[in-house]
Scaffold this motif. Structure first.
Motif, PDB file in Angstrom:
ATOM      1  N   ASP A 136      -4.286   2.001  37.664  1.00  0.00           N
ATOM      2  CA  ASP A 136      -3.884   2.913  36.593  1.00  0.00           C
ATOM      3  C   ASP A 136      -2.468   3.442  36.799  1.00  0.00           C
ATOM      4  OD1 ASP A 136      -6.258   2.636  35.267  1.00  0.00           O
ATOM      5  OD2 ASP A 136      -7.114   4.548  35.949  1.00  0.00           O
ATOM      6  N   GLU A 137      -2.130   3.785  38.019  1.00  0.00           N
ATOM      7  CA  GLU A 137      -0.804   4.340  38.268  1.00  0.00           C
ATOM      8  C   GLU A 137       0.288   3.362  37.876  1.00  0.00           C
ATOM      9  OE1 GLU A 137       1.902   6.400  41.804  1.00  0.00           O
ATOM     10  OE2 GLU A 137       0.137   5.200  42.339  1.00  0.00           O
ATOM     11  N   VAL A 138       0.170   2.122  38.297  1.00  0.00           N
ATOM     12  CA  VAL A 138       1.185   1.117  37.973  1.00  0.00           C
ATOM     13  C   VAL A 138       1.318   0.956  36.465  1.00  0.00           C
ATOM     14  CG1 VAL A 138       1.767  -1.333  38.128  1.00  0.00           C
ATOM     15  CG2 VAL A 138       0.927  -0.130  40.153  1.00  0.00           C
ATOM     16  N   ARG A 139       0.188   0.758  35.799  1.00  0.00           N
ATOM     17  CA  ARG A 139       0.246   0.527  34.350  1.00  0.00           C
ATOM     18  C   ARG A 139       0.812   1.734  33.601  1.00  0.00           C
ATOM     19  NH1 ARG A 139      -4.732  -2.651  35.412  1.00  0.00           N
ATOM     20  NH2 ARG A 139      -5.836  -0.665  35.627  1.00  0.00           N
ATOM     21  N   VAL A 140       0.342   2.926  33.955  1.00  0.00           N
ATOM     22  CA  VAL A 140       0.749   4.116  33.207  1.00  0.00           C
ATOM     23  C   VAL A 140       2.211   4.467  33.464  1.00  0.00           C
ATOM     24  CG1 VAL A 140       0.366   6.596  32.950  1.00  0.00           C
ATOM     25  CG2 VAL A 140      -1.583   5.029  33.024  1.00  0.00           C
ATOM     26  N   VAL A 141       2.670   4.374  34.699  1.00  0.00           N
ATOM     27  CA  VAL A 141       4.057   4.721  35.002  1.00  0.00           C
ATOM     28  C   VAL A 141       5.017   3.768  34.292  1.00  0.00           C
ATOM     29  CG1 VAL A 141       5.798   4.840  36.829  1.00  0.00           C
ATOM     30  CG2 VAL A 141       3.541   5.874  37.173  1.00  0.00           C
ATOM     31  N   VAL A 142       4.729   2.473  34.351  1.00  0.00           N
ATOM     32  CA  VAL A 142       5.588   1.496  33.667  1.00  0.00           C
ATOM     33  C   VAL A 142       5.542   1.718  32.158  1.00  0.00           C
ATOM     34  CG1 VAL A 142       5.917  -0.943  33.126  1.00  0.00           C
ATOM     35  CG2 VAL A 142       5.430  -0.244  35.484  1.00  0.00           C
ATOM     36  N   ALA A 143       4.333   1.864  31.623  1.00  0.00           N
ATOM     37  CA  ALA A 143       4.189   2.013  30.176  1.00  0.00           C
ATOM     38  C   ALA A 143       4.831   3.290  29.662  1.00  0.00           C
ATOM     39  CB  ALA A 143       2.710   1.968  29.793  1.00  0.00           C
ATOM     40  N   ALA A 144       4.759   4.367  30.432  1.00  0.00           N
ATOM     41  CA  ALA A 144       5.374   5.622  29.998  1.00  0.00           C
ATOM     42  C   ALA A 144       6.881   5.470  29.874  1.00  0.00           C
ATOM     43  CB  ALA A 144       5.040   6.741  30.980  1.00  0.00           C
ATOM     44  N   GLN A 145       7.495   4.812  30.849  1.00  0.00           N
ATOM     45  CA  GLN A 145       8.940   4.595  30.793  1.00  0.00           C
ATOM     46  C   GLN A 145       9.313   3.716  29.602  1.00  0.00           C
ATOM     47  OE1 GLN A 145      11.084   6.059  33.151  1.00  0.00           O
ATOM     48  NE2 GLN A 145       9.252   7.050  33.950  1.00  0.00           N
ATOM     49  N   ALA A 146       8.554   2.629  29.408  1.00  0.00           N
ATOM     50  CA  ALA A 146       8.857   1.717  28.306  1.00  0.00           C
ATOM     51  C   ALA A 146       8.634   2.386  26.953  1.00  0.00           C
ATOM     52  CB  ALA A 146       7.995   0.463  28.422  1.00  0.00           C
ATOM     53  N   ALA A 147       7.569   3.173  26.843  1.00  0.00           N
ATOM     54  CA  ALA A 147       7.255   3.847  25.583  1.00  0.00           C
ATOM     55  C   ALA A 147       8.347   4.812  25.181  1.00  0.00           C
ATOM     56  CB  ALA A 147       5.922   4.586  25.709  1.00  0.00           C
ATOM     57  N   ARG A 148       9.047   5.354  26.146  1.00  0.00           N
ATOM     58  CA  ARG A 148      10.134   6.298  25.862  1.00  0.00           C
ATOM     59  C   ARG A 148      11.179   5.677  24.939  1.00  0.00           C
ATOM     60  NH1 ARG A 148      13.972   8.779  30.621  1.00  0.00           N
ATOM     61  NH2 ARG A 148      14.984  10.442  29.417  1.00  0.00           N
ATOM     62  N   LEU A 149      11.438   4.391  25.103  1.00  0.00           N
ATOM     63  CA  LEU A 149      12.441   3.723  24.274  1.00  0.00           C
ATOM     64  C   LEU A 149      12.032   3.667  22.807  1.00  0.00           C
ATOM     65  CD1 LEU A 149      13.372   0.636  26.485  1.00  0.00           C
ATOM     66  CD2 LEU A 149      14.659   2.751  26.226  1.00  0.00           C
ATOM     67  N   LEU A 150      10.740   3.681  22.536  1.00  0.00           N
ATOM     68  CA  LEU A 150      10.236   3.428  21.189  1.00  0.00           C
ATOM     69  C   LEU A 150      10.034   4.675  20.346  1.00  0.00           C
ATOM     70  CD1 LEU A 150       7.513   0.709  21.988  1.00  0.00           C
ATOM     71  CD2 LEU A 150       9.916   0.375  21.364  1.00  0.00           C
ATOM     72  N   LEU A 151      10.230   5.853  20.912  1.00  0.00           N
ATOM     73  CA  LEU A 151       9.832   7.081  20.238  1.00  0.00           C
ATOM     74  C   LEU A 151      10.537   7.303  18.907  1.00  0.00           C
ATOM     75  CD1 LEU A 151       9.514   9.509  23.277  1.00  0.00           C
ATOM     76  CD2 LEU A 151       7.669   8.508  21.915  1.00  0.00           C
ATOM     77  N   GLY A 152      11.748   6.804  18.745  1.00  0.00           N
ATOM     78  CA  GLY A 152      12.450   6.986  17.476  1.00  0.00           C
ATOM     79  C   GLY A 152      12.697   5.701  16.722  1.00  0.00           C
TER      80      GLY A 152
END
Length: 257
Positions: free
Chosen positions: A74-90
């Protein structure tokens, strides 16, 4: 030229995706991994829920593979996904549709020699035009731990995947209008040339010198700087900052105003 136009039309005219509907609450076990991300302190509260939503889609819909002995948890998936998701917010987006596999190594991995004559070398990350994103976990962790150093492996590699959405890795992601393309070409060309001059002259700059490699790397490095060092970028490269602010639909420097 025609194939390039078709690729752009396919990337831009694709219908906006329906927001994924989750029938269960956000997994409680993931929350500590999200809340430990230092960048959240500067992220507007209104964007926290969209971030959690998008990272959940990335965690659940991408194929995650551990390489070189790396465990995928979970840690690996969530940490990577959180960073990547940041790019998509707008952005108008489809959850990185060109990313199907995310490969994670414990640390730097050796990339084989390429058909273009490129020698085998150790790397912290890669993004393939029609393939996976590959990341070194120790570099993911260090990049996430300091949100002000201008270095973030996940932002860098996933910025490449945004660039690749039109099937070209040239530092220009799909944009909305001819005017936007003209502005992008003018500003990015000027800023890239300036960085190359600064690097050749040994001058310090807000942008990492790796961005002088080529236009694609310049966009990825500029993205890291935009999110992690927004004030220096806005102060020293106002036009570049404004271009990225309009593209990403976010204004990270506003957190300091």
């Amino acid at each position: 030229m025609l194939s390039r136009l078709k690729a752009w039309l396919r990337a831009w005219l694709a219908p906006a995706p329906a927001k994924r509907v989750h029938t269960t609450p956000f997994p409680a076990a993931w929350l500590p991994h999200v809340e430990r991300q230092p960048f959240l302190a500067r992220l507007p509260k209104a964007q926290h829920e969209p971030l959690r939503h998008t990272l959940r889609v990335l965690v659940e819909e991408k194929r995650w593979e551990g390489c070189g002995g790396q465990t995928i948890d979970d840690e690996v998936r969530v940490v990577v996904a959180a960073q990547a998701a940041r790019l998509l917010l707008g952005l108008r987006h489809d959850y990185f549709r060109n990313v199907t596999n995310i490969l994670v190594y414990p640390s730097a991995f050796v990339a084989p020699a390429g058909a273009d004559g490129r020698a085998a070398s150790a790397r912290a990350g890669e993004a393939w035009l029609r393939g996976p994103v590959i990341l070194a976990w120790d570099q993911v962790v260090s990049g996430a731990a300091d949100p002000k150093d201008g270095r973030n492996l996940v932002l860098h590699e996933f910025a490449h995947k945004l660039d690749f959405l039109d099937d070209y890795g040239n530092g220009t992601p799909p944009l909305g209008t001819k005017a936007q393309y003209r502005a992008w070409k003018k500003i990015m060309t000027r800023e890239f040339a300036q960085l190359r001059r600064d690097v050749d002259a040994g001058r310090r700059t807000a942008l990492d010198e790796y961005g002088a490699t080529n236009a694609a790397e310049f966009f990825a490095v500029a993205t890291e700087t935009f999110f992690e060092k927004p004030l220096p970028l806005r102060s020293r490269h106002e036009s570049l900052y404004g271009l990225l602010r309009d593209y990403y639909g976010q204004d990270p420097a506003a957190a300091f105003d």
